[in-house]
Design an enzyme around this catalytic site. Structure first.
Site, PDB file in Angstrom:
ATOM      1  CG  MET A  84      -1.838   1.150   1.347  1.00  0.00           C
ATOM      2  SD  MET A  84      -2.990   1.243  -0.071  1.00  0.00           S
ATOM      3  CE  MET A  84      -3.180   3.013  -0.173  1.00  0.00           C
ATOM      4  CG  ASN A 101      -0.295   3.660   3.543  1.00  0.00           C
ATOM      5  OD1 ASN A 101      -1.473   3.631   3.251  1.00  0.00           O
ATOM      6  ND2 ASN A 101       0.376   2.589   3.928  1.00  0.00           N
ATOM      7  CG  HIS A 133       2.447  -0.785  -8.146  1.00  0.00           C
ATOM      8  ND1 HIS A 133       1.765  -0.863  -9.347  1.00  0.00           N
ATOM      9  CD2 HIS A 133       1.516  -0.473  -7.211  1.00  0.00           C
ATOM     10  CE1 HIS A 133       0.482  -0.614  -9.137  1.00  0.00           C
ATOM     11  NE2 HIS A 133       0.298  -0.371  -7.842  1.00  0.00           N
ATOM     12  CD  GLU A 134       2.245  -0.493  -3.595  1.00  0.00           C
ATOM     13  OE1 GLU A 134       1.526   0.519  -3.469  1.00  0.00           O
ATOM     14  OE2 GLU A 134       1.827  -1.568  -4.087  1.00  0.00           O
ATOM     15  CG  HIS A 192       0.510   4.056  -6.257  1.00  0.00           C
ATOM     16  ND1 HIS A 192      -0.430   4.363  -7.218  1.00  0.00           N
ATOM     17  CD2 HIS A 192       0.307   2.742  -5.959  1.00  0.00           C
ATOM     18  CE1 HIS A 192      -1.151   3.283  -7.491  1.00  0.00           C
ATOM     19  NE2 HIS A 192      -0.720   2.282  -6.746  1.00  0.00           N
TER      20      HIS A 192
HETATM   21  N1  TRP Z   1      -3.321   0.593  -3.656  1.00  0.00           N
HETATM   22  C1  TRP Z   1      -2.733  -0.710  -3.450  1.00  0.00           C
HETATM   23  C2  TRP Z   1      -1.849  -0.946  -4.661  1.00  0.00           C
HETATM   24  O1  TRP Z   1      -0.773  -0.493  -4.716  1.00  0.00           O
HETATM   25  C3  TRP Z   1      -3.764  -1.783  -3.339  1.00  0.00           C
HETATM   26  C4  TRP Z   1      -4.158  -2.174  -1.961  1.00  0.00           C
HETATM   27  C5  TRP Z   1      -3.344  -2.493  -0.960  1.00  0.00           C
HETATM   28  C6  TRP Z   1      -5.450  -2.402  -1.474  1.00  0.00           C
HETATM   29  N2  TRP Z   1      -4.069  -2.896   0.118  1.00  0.00           N
HETATM   30  C7  TRP Z   1      -5.339  -2.847  -0.175  1.00  0.00           C
HETATM   31  C8  TRP Z   1      -6.692  -2.272  -2.012  1.00  0.00           C
HETATM   32  C9  TRP Z   1      -6.441  -3.184   0.594  1.00  0.00           C
HETATM   33  C10 TRP Z   1      -7.800  -2.605  -1.248  1.00  0.00           C
HETATM   34  C11 TRP Z   1      -7.673  -3.048   0.044  1.00  0.00           C
HETATM   35  O2  TRP Z   1      -2.224  -1.473  -5.652  1.00  0.00           O
HETATM   36 ZN    ZN Z   2      -1.342   0.291  -6.938  1.00  0.00          ZN
END
Ligand code: TRP
Ligand code: ZN
Length: 880
Positions: A270, A272, A304-305, A308
């Site tokens: 994720m 963040n 990827h992260e 973002h």
């Molecule tokens: N945005 C995350 C990605 O890089 C996806 C993601 C991570 C996610 N944890 C999650 C989506 C929990 C829904 C629920 O792709």
């Molecule tokens: Zn993503």
């Protein structure tokens, strides 16, 4: 079937928020069961919203402890509160501050959304709608706020306290064993990018200097003792940061960048802001525990992260319908990164293999949906191959259409114009319209129309005029809710091939780089100066996510395998010939003996010339399409047992034909060098292990012997798992002994045991189900851990056609029971597993009936989560 009352959310109903939150000051006192959150929200009416509207804050299983507006407690009757909602009937029509105090129990949070504990570590997951499980909030991506977070915890339990942004203060809480840290994030962000971590973690790190001279402290936090397994991830992070500067002109924008690895996580990772949280499977690597593909995945997901930070965070999404705006674009960016770091052709083939296996299957099944859906009931169910992978293909097509230079100019304009805002797909396209002067309205159909287009091509050579005419037509099949389709704008990169390679021909319909754009239902392209009847090479590099039907004979395709200048199409040609044989045999027709011999001989000759030049590419060429790909190609009344037998048979024939070369190849690729995860070494290992698989197919006894030797001598997990995978496919004593030894050797390595669970779950035998049931009782297995569950149950349902689609329906019943068992504690995990029913309609009648019965049994349960309720309903809906 249960009538679902869950509310449907529609893109067409989008309304801006009536209120905005400019600043969020959080004070979080971490405690195992009673974590207190004081949230001070600086609100104001949104000039674009409805004046005087009630303020409706989202919640999810929340417990409100206190509430004050501008420092005064709210009088009873002026607000209502439930665990799901906090409504203030008539808030002031000027800026005001709302203080919201909630209390939550992180230890009881098994959904892994919101604030939860993984091992002893406190961590958060807020995308998509997890922040509302921490405090009442306008939990929607178009509300951007500046966050300051104070974290407080027991010093022994959580010596490390991390938040978004930059650390601004830390200290001890007087007269207690607690301490605190304050983090400030100067970049406005939506709540789904909030994160906090507290725990006893080890870390590694080093500084990074951006092009413009900003010093950034990079750090990766892991379970203490695992620090030395994080260096590859750190290296990948540094390469990602540099690459984004060089290729997209994007720099990092905070003083620190932290990554935390946790072992309980619903997805991969994720993004963040400034504090990425990862499934530890995508951080931790050592040669002894991780395979080449683990290393490649780590590199891709770290990238990827990180990417973002611009595509997702600096420019975020207006609403969740725009999810592909960040995900498709970011997948495209991470794929480009990996292609630049590795072999572009090899990487492209790997991307297309996953796209076809996952996205094409999704697009052809009950869960088909557009890259930008028009409605949803549960947004968690839209983190799909379609949004991610097909979303990335749309960006790639856009780049192909406008060309490299205008693509970069368009990206620059997009980032510049929409920085700090919540944007839409239209905003994204508008940047490219502006720099190119093109109208992309028609191109945008790719976002709204589901289903994989079929493109039919046939060619006519006119020897007298020396012209070649290619007739192309397209058709997209109906999908749930979309019976009628428009023709799409399809970029076709093409060339004509003769025995000497690509021919130099002329066509005023084709751009210099070989691009022809199919814009209507049908079109013809005429080439001039064509000296002899050519073989067309279409969709080079897989220039569009379509299924081509080519009017080409097998021997013409084999000309492409030998002579095409486009490596993707060389690979594709071999696969197409193999697929034709497999699909015909798998559907019950007998295989023409000549065709089998012709393919086997072509692959043998191919290996002789290419094995040394590009081992990674060669490994891909000699691997047959997978069983689920074959099932998809057959597309109706599939008998997975027959598909399996067919694939085994063809593999055995090919292997037997080239056995001498394969054995020589296997021996010549033995390496004594110490392990390195780079693409060249990886390629050699993958060819050697592909050869091992074929040798075992031709001669199982020799295969077992080689696997045992490889297991005994392996110095790295790649070779170890490859040998274990091959021996596991050969029934008998040897495989049981190998499995037992491996299980004991890695009993203390959960991520390695996941591979072991997975290999056993994928044994293509009818009674694998019993083995899976037994493994669920293994001490290392746990349904509470998503990695363990996916490794065993996910691998069985998604990776074992014979076992899961068992003729008696026991595989379906098992999965249905399991989904119902997991749903109450982790709905996201349960609904993911349930998507393995997505292709049930292509099965033969007996299996179809069993699958439908299992789905109906789920649908009839009371109290299903929205996640599972939505998937089961859509899986059954289009029954017709
Ligand atoms: N945005 C995350 C990605 O890089 C996806 C993601 C991570 C996610 N944890 C999650 C989506 C929990 C829904 C629920 O792709
Ligand atoms: Zn993503």
């Amino acid at each position: 079937m249960r009538t679902d009352t869950a509310q449907t959310i529609r893109l067409a109903d989008y309304q801006p928020s009536d209120y905005l939150i400019d600043r969020v000051d959080l004070d979080i006192r971490l405690d195992a069961t009673e974590t207190r959150i004081r949230a001070s929200l600086s609100l104001r009416p949104n000039p674009l919203g409805v004046a005087g509207a009630p303020l409706i804050l989202d919640g999810d299983e929340l417990d409100l402890k206190a509430l004050a507006l501008d420092g005064h407690a709210l009088p009873a009757g002026s607000f209502t509160v439930t665990p799901q909602k906090l409504v203030i009937a008539s808030p002031p029509d000027r800026p005001f501050t709302l203080l919201v105090v909630t209390e939550i129990d992180p230890s009881a949070n098994t959904k892994l959304m919101g604030l939860y504990r993984s091992g002893g570590t406190y961590c958060t997951q807020c995308e998509a709608e997890g922040f509302r499980r921490i405090t009442y909030f306008l939990d929607r991506p178009d509300v951007l706020s500046i966050y300051t977070t104070r974290l407080e915890a027991d010093r022994g339990e959580a010596p490390v306290l991390l938040g978004n942004g930059n650390p601004i203060e830390a200290g001890l809480v007087p007269n207690s064993n607690r301490h605190y840290a304050v983090w400030h994030d100067p970049h406005p962000k939506p709540s789904y990018l909030f994160a906090a971590v507290g725990g006893n973690l080890g870390h590694i790190g080093r500084p990074f200097t951006t092009t413009s001279g900003r010093e950034v402290d990079l750090a990766i936090y892991v379970e203490p003792g695992k620090e030395d397994r994080a260096w590859y991830a750190l290296d990948a992070l540094e390469r990602s940061m540099r690459w984004d500067e060089e290729v997209f002109g994007r720099e990092y924008d905070l003083d620190v960048f932290n990554i935390v690895a946790v072992s309980d996580f619903n997805m991969g990772a994720m993004e963040n802001k400034g504090l990425n949280i990862f499934n530890d499977k995508y951080v931790l690597a050592s040669p002894e525990t991780a395979t080449d593909s683990d290393y490649a995945n780590i590199e891709a997901i770290i990238a990827h992260e990180y990417f973002h930070n611009w595509s997702g965070n600096r420019v975020t999404c207006r609403d969740w319908f725009q999810l592909c705006l960040k995900e498709g674009l970011t997948v495209f960016r991470d794929q480009e990164f990996s292609s630049d770091q590795r072999s572009r052709a090899v990487h492209r083939i790997a991307e297309v293999k996953t796209l076809r296996a996952r996205q094409f299957a999704e697009d052809a099944g009950s869960l088909a949906h557009p890259v930008r859906p028009g409605e949803y009931r549960e947004i968690n169910n839209f983190y799909t191959a379609t949004v991610y992978e097909k979303g990335a293909e749309i960006v790639r097509m856009l780049k192909t259409l406008v060309g490299e230079a205008d693509f970069r100019r368009g990206m620059d304009l997009y980032f510049e114009r929409f920085d700090g805002t919540a944007a839409t797909v239209e905003d994204f396209l508008s940047a490219f319209e502006e720099v190119t002067g093109r109208d992309l309205t028609h191109f945008a159909c790719w976002y709204s129309q589901a289903g994989t287009p079929r493109v039919t091509a046939s060619g006519t050579y006119d020897a007298e005029r020396r012209t070649y005419r290619l007739d192309l037509s397209q058709e997209t099949p109906p999908t749930p809710g979309q019976p009628v389709k428009e023709p799409l704008i399809i970029p076709v990169l093409l060339g004509l091939v003769g025995p000497e390679g690509t021919l130099h021909t002329r066509s005023n319909q084709v751009r210099d780089d070989g691009l022809f754009v199919l814009e209507n239902a049908a079109a013809s392209v005429v080439f001039e100066d064509v000296a002899a009847a050519p073989v067309p090479s279409l969709f080079r590099g897989f220039s569009a996510p379509v299924k081509p039907t080519l009017d080409l004979a097998n021997d013409e395709l084999l000309v492409l395998l030998r002579h095409d200048t486009d490596p993707f199409n060389r690979w594709q040609a071999g696969q197409t010939v193999a697929m034709r044989l497999l699909a015909a045999m798998g559907a019950g027709d007998s295989a023409p003996e000549d065709d089998i011999v012709e393919l086997s001989e072509s692959l043998r000759v191919f290996l002789q010339s290419e094995a040394e030049r590009d081992p990674a590419f060669a490994a891909l060429v000699i691997s047959l399409p997978g069983e689920s790909d074959i099932a998809q190609e057959i597309a109706r009344d599939v008998d997975p047992d027959r598909v399996h037998r067919t694939r085994l048979l063809l593999r055995e024939r090919i292997a037997t034909h080239g056995l001498t070369e394969l054995v020589r190849l296997y021996e010549s690729l033995a390496s004594t060098a110490s392990y390195s995860p780079d693409a060249v070494s990886k390629g050699k290992r993958s060819l050697r292990n592909a050869a091992l698989e074929l040798i075992a197919a031709a001669n199982p006894v020799e295969g077992e012997r080689l696997c045992e030797a490889q297991l005994a001598n392996a110095t790295n997990m790649t070779d170890r798992v490859a040998a274990l995978a091959v021996i596991t496919m050969i029934p008998g004593e040897a495989r049981e002994a190998a499995l037992t030894a491996f299980g004991e050797q890695f009993a203390d390595e959960p991520l390695v045991l996941d591979k072991w669970f997975g290999l056993q779950a994928m044994i293509p035998e009818v009674d694998t189900l019993e083995r899976v049931r037994a493994l669920m009782r293994h001490p290392a297995f746990s349904l509470a851990n998503p990695n363990r569950t996916r490794a065993l149950v996910g691998a069985f349902a998604m990776g074992n056609q014979v076992g899961f689609h068992r003729a008696d329906g026991a595989g379906y019943d098992f999965l249905a029971d399991l989904v119902l068992q997991v749903d109450p504690h982790n709905p996201q995990l349960a609904s993911r597993l349930l998507t393995s029913f997505g292709t049930w309609r292509i099965m033969e009648a007996g299996r179809r009936a069993h699958a439908e019965a299992a789905l109906r049994r789920i649908a009839d349960q009371p109290n299903l989560s929205r996640d599972v309720g939505d998937i089961v309903q859509r899986s059954l809906d289009s029954t017709g």
